[in-house]
Design a protein around this motif. Structure first.
Motif: not given
Length: 640
Positions: A436-441, A136-141, A363-366, A369-370
């Motif tokens: 670069e961010g792969g750690w997050f998921p 949801p974060a990358i799609s809507v952004l 929701a908190a995680a998404t 992420a944004v």
């Protein structure tokens, strides 16, 4: 051919029978293809940017990127998922948890190969939650960032607008998705048609892009670009196939036939034409790399396209959120997660559910992420590593399913080994994005997998303690003969986790009250490896004594276990007299877990975590739909 194979073929033919249903075809567009359908917003841009290594894009880099995306869609999504993985259904249901059930992995002993398989499968299931936070974060952004094309001054509003949309999306989950669902398919149908039209317009201006059909264009670029650039390009191009795993996860909703027809008939052609169109645009206008998706459209269409893209990304996000709810329900039924409150938002639709805890954690995680990454470009580094790991795990498990069904081992190892090699190449390419961010998921997936394994291990320890404390039936009956209890009028039922022995709370009740009801039912609800158990196979009855009866209720992992419904099934089948279940009192054990420092089981802190999860899990009575007025809880302490 084995019996399991025969059943699978029958189900496949049933799925094919639904090919002509327009509603299923259109519905699949919204639910199954929302994620992969919105990948053109960011995937091609990131692939070319990686191939160009910061320089203006060259024709060789652009053509190589288009060719790589084309053949990734063909090999991974079309052949592996649409043709092969969809065959590994569990009585019509798909998804990694359904595959684990098909393999019988939940009964695996710790330390065995099956135990390792279970851990791998649970990690795969947990990766879906990481994907669910990023999608949801990358799609809507990426959709809202279209505002910057015509109005760069609006850049500072992109993140607030994205957050507002996402907050609204999570807020409406409790209302159910039926009202959104009615427009899912039609909107995505328009979306894919628009993608194809945009792509055709670009190809007309630079038809030389059609040379990307030759896979050697991708191979040649990857071999001569240097491994740093090649790996970066592979990782970015993989974004074009994220969402392909939804084909298998949503198999039970539509069947293999409509999913395949929708893919080959519309989605794949539209995506291919569009990616070729973006490539053609960059051949003609290299400076369009900042946002080739919106630059491909005429100026007058930018704002309507932003609205359509935003709606499409909301639909993609809704699909992934609903998928997380469904995965949670399956995991609860199979004993991988603690019982949680599951709300059915549509009376006649089994799949429309709402899980409040999962909704707000997602929701908190998404939203995090944004706020952490701030743009789709930055989030692209976090996206892909979870999905590529999941795809590799799915390929591995599918090979084991094929072997279990009796397929030729040489063919299985050759075919699945080929696709596993492709998955591992993409996984390796995405792994360079770890910092670069792969750690997050991966962090999110690791936490979920750890909770799953802790819950499963804890429930095994509790059941082992129950076995030690549970009275054998013969011993209990002998005790009743030696010291007859006071006979209470009416009927009572005691829920039990086992199909033999006397439930702890039943023994405790007799011990402390010196009384027992005239008619007794000992009820055990079991979840089977199948998605659904027919009502006529729900109840099994056996007599312990003339006045004590054991009732075993069986449910599929896609069903809710309801004690009242199970009693009704037993009466309908003539296995219990109707008067036995009228106004019956149902006794449930309320267990308090006490972690014990004896170096057995789990570490003390992990046992404490399990005790915390148990205290905050949904009450047993609510989980089994027992009316509060009929419920009595009997407390028991158990040391683990």
């Amino acid at each position: 051919m084995s019996q399991d194979q025969t059943r699978s073929r029958d189900r496949t033919r049933t799925g094919q029978a639904g090919l002509a249903r327009p509603a299923a075809l259109v519905g699949a567009l919204g639910i199954v293809y929302g994620d992969i359908g919105t990948s053109p917003l960011y995937a091609f841009k990131e692939a070319v940017r990686a191939a160009s290594a910061g320089a203006p894009p060259t024709p060789i880099a652009v053509t190589g990127a288009v060719s790589l995306i084309l053949w990734a869609l063909i090999l991974i999504v079309s052949i592996k998922y649409a043709v092969l993985i969809l065959r590994a259904d569990n009585r019509g249901e798909g998804g990694i948890v359904a595959m684990l059930a098909l393999l019988g992995a939940r009964h695996a002993k710790p330390g065995s190969w099956a135990g390792v398989l279970l851990v791998v499968g649970l990690v795969g299931a947990a990766l879906l939650y990481g994907d669910g936070a990023i999608t949801p974060a990358i799609s809507v952004l990426s959709a809202v960032e279209g505002l910057k094309v015509d109005a760069p001054g609006l850049s500072r509003f992109v993140v607030p607008i994205t957050l507002a949309i996402l907050v609204g999306l999570f807020l409406v989950q409790s209302k159910g998705v039926a009202f959104i669902g009615r427009i899912f398919g039609p909107v995505m149908l328009v979306w894919f048609l628009v993608l194809a039209l945009m792509g055709l317009g670009g190809i007309v201006h630079a038809p030389q892009i059609l040379g990307a059909v030759n896979p050697l264009r991708a191979v040649d670029f990857l071999l001569h670009a240097g491994w740093h650039v090649s790996f970066a390009m592979l990782g970015a191009a993989f974004l074009a196939v994220t969402g392909g795993e939804a084909m298998y996860a949503d198999l039970g909703h539509f069947g293999a036939g409509p999913i395949r027809v929708s893919w080959f008939g519309l989605v794949l052609p539209a995506l291919v034409i569009h990616y070729f169109g973006q490539g053609a645009l960059l051949l003609a206008e290299p400076d369009a790399l900042e946002n080739p998706f919106y630059r491909l459209a005429p100026d007058w269409a930018h704002y309507p396209l932003i609205g359509l893209a935003t709606l499409a990304t909301v639909i993609a996000s809704q699909a992934i959120i609903s998928g997380a709810f469904s995965l949670t329900q399956q995991s609860i039924q199979l004993g991988f997660l603690p019982p949680m409150r599951v709300v059915h938002t549509a009376r006649h639709e089994r799949g429309q559910i709402y899980v409040p805890v999962v909704n707000w954690l997602l929701a908190a995680a998404t939203i995090s992420a944004v706020l952490i990454f701030g743009s789709s470009d930055a989030l692209a580094g976090a996206y892909g590593i979870a999905v590529s790991s999941l795809m590799a795990i799915t390929t591995l498990l599918a090979a084991l399913v094929a072997l279990k069904w009796g397929y030729n081992p040489v063919a299985v190892f050759a075919v699945n080994g080929f696709f596993l090699a492709i998955d591992l190449v993409f996984l390796s390419a995405n792994s360079v994005k770890l910092f670069e961010g792969g750690w997050f998921p991966l962090l999110l997936a690791g936490l979920v997998a750890f909770l799953m394994l802790t819950w499963r291990k804890g429930t095994q320890l509790v059941e082992a303690a129950r076995v030690h404390l549970r009275q054998p039936e013969a011993e209990f009956l002998e005790q009743l003969r030696r010291d007859p209890p006071l006979i209470l009028p009416g009927r009572a039922a005691f829920l039990s986790s086992a199909t033999s022995g006397i439930p702890l709370h039943m023994s405790r009740f007799v011990e402390r009250s010196h009384a027992l009801h005239k008619r007794i039912l000992i009820i055990t609800a079991l979840y089977e490896e199948a998605p659904v158990v027919p009502r006529d196979g729900r109840a099994e009855v056996s007599a312990v004594t003339p006045d004590i009866t054991r009732l075993t209720l069986r449910y599929g992992f896609m069903e809710d276990a309801s004690i009242p419904e199970g009693l009704a099934c037993a009466v309908e089948a003539g296995k219990l007299p109707a008067e036995w279940v009228e106004d019956i009192t149902i006794f449930i054990g309320h267990e308090t877990i006490i972690p014990k420092s004896d170096h057995r089981g789990m570490a003390d802190w992990r046992e404490g975590l399990f005790a915390f999860l148990l205290r905050n899990a949904e009450r047993t009575g609510a989980h089994f739909c027992v009316p509060t007025r009929q419920l009595v809880e009997v407390g028991t302490e158990i040391e683990i």
